[in-house]
Design a protein around this motif. Structure first.
Motif, mmCIF file in Angstrom:
data_model
loop_
_atom_site.group_PDB
_atom_site.id
_atom_site.type_symbol
_atom_site.label_atom_id
_atom_site.label_comp_id
_atom_site.label_asym_id
_atom_site.label_seq_id
_atom_site.Cartn_x
_atom_site.Cartn_y
_atom_site.Cartn_z
ATOM 1 N N ARG A 173 28.313 21.661 47.510
ATOM 2 C CA ARG A 173 28.040 22.102 46.608
ATOM 3 C C ARG A 173 26.153 22.790 46.202
ATOM 4 O O ARG A 173 26.192 21.552 45.779
ATOM 5 N N VAL A 204 23.998 35.151 44.760
ATOM 6 C CA VAL A 204 25.795 34.552 45.264
ATOM 7 C C VAL A 204 26.715 35.152 46.233
ATOM 8 O O VAL A 204 26.538 35.124 46.963
ATOM 9 N N GLU A 205 26.245 37.048 46.162
ATOM 10 C CA GLU A 205 27.142 37.310 47.483
ATOM 11 C C GLU A 205 26.689 36.759 48.904
ATOM 12 O O GLU A 205 27.263 37.625 49.625
ATOM 13 N N GLU A 208 28.222 34.354 52.383
ATOM 14 C CA GLU A 208 29.511 34.054 50.481
ATOM 15 C C GLU A 208 29.996 32.814 51.974
ATOM 16 O O GLU A 208 30.077 32.665 52.687
ATOM 17 N N HIS A 212 28.701 27.767 47.989
ATOM 18 C CA HIS A 212 27.366 28.383 47.094
ATOM 19 C C HIS A 212 27.867 29.314 45.860
ATOM 20 O O HIS A 212 27.803 29.928 45.841
ATOM 21 N N GLY A 213 26.445 28.664 45.393
ATOM 22 C CA GLY A 213 27.194 28.963 43.465
ATOM 23 C C GLY A 213 25.957 28.627 42.815
ATOM 24 O O GLY A 213 24.346 29.223 43.434
ATOM 25 N N PHE A 239 30.722 35.072 36.779
ATOM 26 C CA PHE A 239 31.229 33.983 37.896
ATOM 27 C C PHE A 239 31.629 32.772 37.990
ATOM 28 O O PHE A 239 32.843 32.597 38.670
ATOM 29 N N ARG A 242 35.022 33.618 40.743
ATOM 30 C CA ARG A 242 34.413 33.631 41.334
ATOM 31 C C ARG A 242 34.752 32.691 42.362
ATOM 32 O O ARG A 242 34.283 32.636 43.001
ATOM 33 N N LYS A 244 31.704 30.511 41.109
ATOM 34 C CA LYS A 244 30.242 30.373 41.773
ATOM 35 C C LYS A 244 29.460 29.263 40.893
ATOM 36 O O LYS A 244 28.407 29.806 40.195
#
Length: 323
Positions: A173, A204-205, A208, A212-213, A239, A242, A244
């Motif tokens: 991560r 973060v988008e 994707e 990835h956060g 967040f 999702r 993140k």
């Protein structure tokens, strides 16, 4: 979720103290320059941490919170001649983290460091790190050539394009810290792309991936908001739902965007007990750690403030879990 720390233990007694507080998870870098963090060095470091009864949860990639002119991988941010070599080195480090059983790495994409004005005086005379825009020099010298906002986005996208697939394949991560604090566009030659909720969402988008956060800092997020306590819950939910959120910096502030002081978690404008209830609601499952602390009058000022914060976090997590 569980208590963590990123404060470097000074000796074996500090490790022992942490375990006595119930802190068993740590973000801690290996000794020496990052170019020497081979697989064998990471494994030795992991084992050294384990010998003290702790778990190495995370390390810092060589993209720290300092200004770009002091960063070890400055060419990544400046699109310099060593950019691809530095990115390749980071990709190898991520792969070695996976081989060594280190599940996460944090980093910054920071050009101007952490600007602050002079300390304010808080509860009982504690010295509070602070940022008040009206006390800053609006013409402070930039640490690099001035950059347009989209130029910075292009460089961030280039970095993510190369490292996110590697992290995804390795199942490591990557946790990026938001910009601390918000500054007006163009301050010191840059516009901070991670200084707003919208910028963090865009980040973060981009490319994707579940790996990835964010290294999500409650205090930094609060510093970027007009009404921190009213806005925080929905931002965490955005967040958190999702997937993140990979690490939580648990600190509080008095104030808001453009003017604040950093305080102990019970002394600020954000309801930190509620923050942890929302993190529990969204299924957050990683470290919650103290970050910046005030300067306390004690034999070990930072240690005393961190000890207070560990205790608060331990009780708050129990509260959030309904214990």
């Amino acid at each position: 979720m569980y208590i963590g720390t990123q404060r470097e233990p000074r000796h074996a007694t500090d490790f022992k103290m942490l375990t006595q507080f119930g802190v068993r998870h740590i973000s801690l870098d290996p000794p020496g320059p990052w170019t020497e963090w081979t697989l064998e060095a990471l494994e030795r470091h992991r084992d050294e941490v384990a010998s003290h009864g702790m778990i190495l949860d995370m390390i810092q990639l060589p993209l720290p919170s300092v200004a770009v002119d002091r960063a070890p991988c400055a060419d990544i941010l400046l699109a310099g001649p060593e950019r691809d070599r530095q990115i390749a080195g980071i990709c190898e480090l991520i792969e070695n983290c996976a081989r060594a059983g280190i599940p996460a790495a944090k980093y910054n994409f920071n050009y101007i460091g952490i600007p602050r004005s002079e300390d304010e005086i808080g509860r009982g005379g504690a010295r509070l790190p602070s940022f008040f825009w009206d006390k800053m020099d609006p013409d402070a010298a930039p640490p690099c050539e001035p950059l347009e906002e989209e130029e910075i986005w292009e460089r961030a996208e280039y970095f993510l394009r190369h490292v996110v697939p590697v992290a995804t394949s390795a199942k490591v991560r990557l946790a990026c810290h938001p910009h601390d604090p918000w500054t007006p566009p163009g301050y010191r030659g840059v516009t901070r792309i991670l200084g707003t909720f919208e910028g963090m969402k865009r980040f973060v988008e981009t490319h994707e991936s579940p790996y990835h956060g964010l290294n999500f800092c409650i205090g930094t997020m609060a510093e970027n908001l007009d009404a921190p306590d009213a806005e925080m819950d929905d931002i965490i939910r955005w967040f958190g739902t999702r997937g993140k959120l990979f690490n939580i910096h648990f600190r509080n502030i008095q104030g808001s965007k453009g003017g604040f002081s950093e305080v102990l978690p019970d002394d600020g404008d954000v309801n930190m007990l509620r923050v942890l209830r929302v993190l529990e609601e969204v299924g957050y499952q990683y470290m919650v750690m103290p970050d910046h602390v005030p300067e306390i009058d004690a034999v070990d000022p930072e240690g005393a403030a961190f000890a207070f914060s560990y205790g608060y976090i331990a009780a708050a997590i129990q509260h959030a879990k309904g214990a």
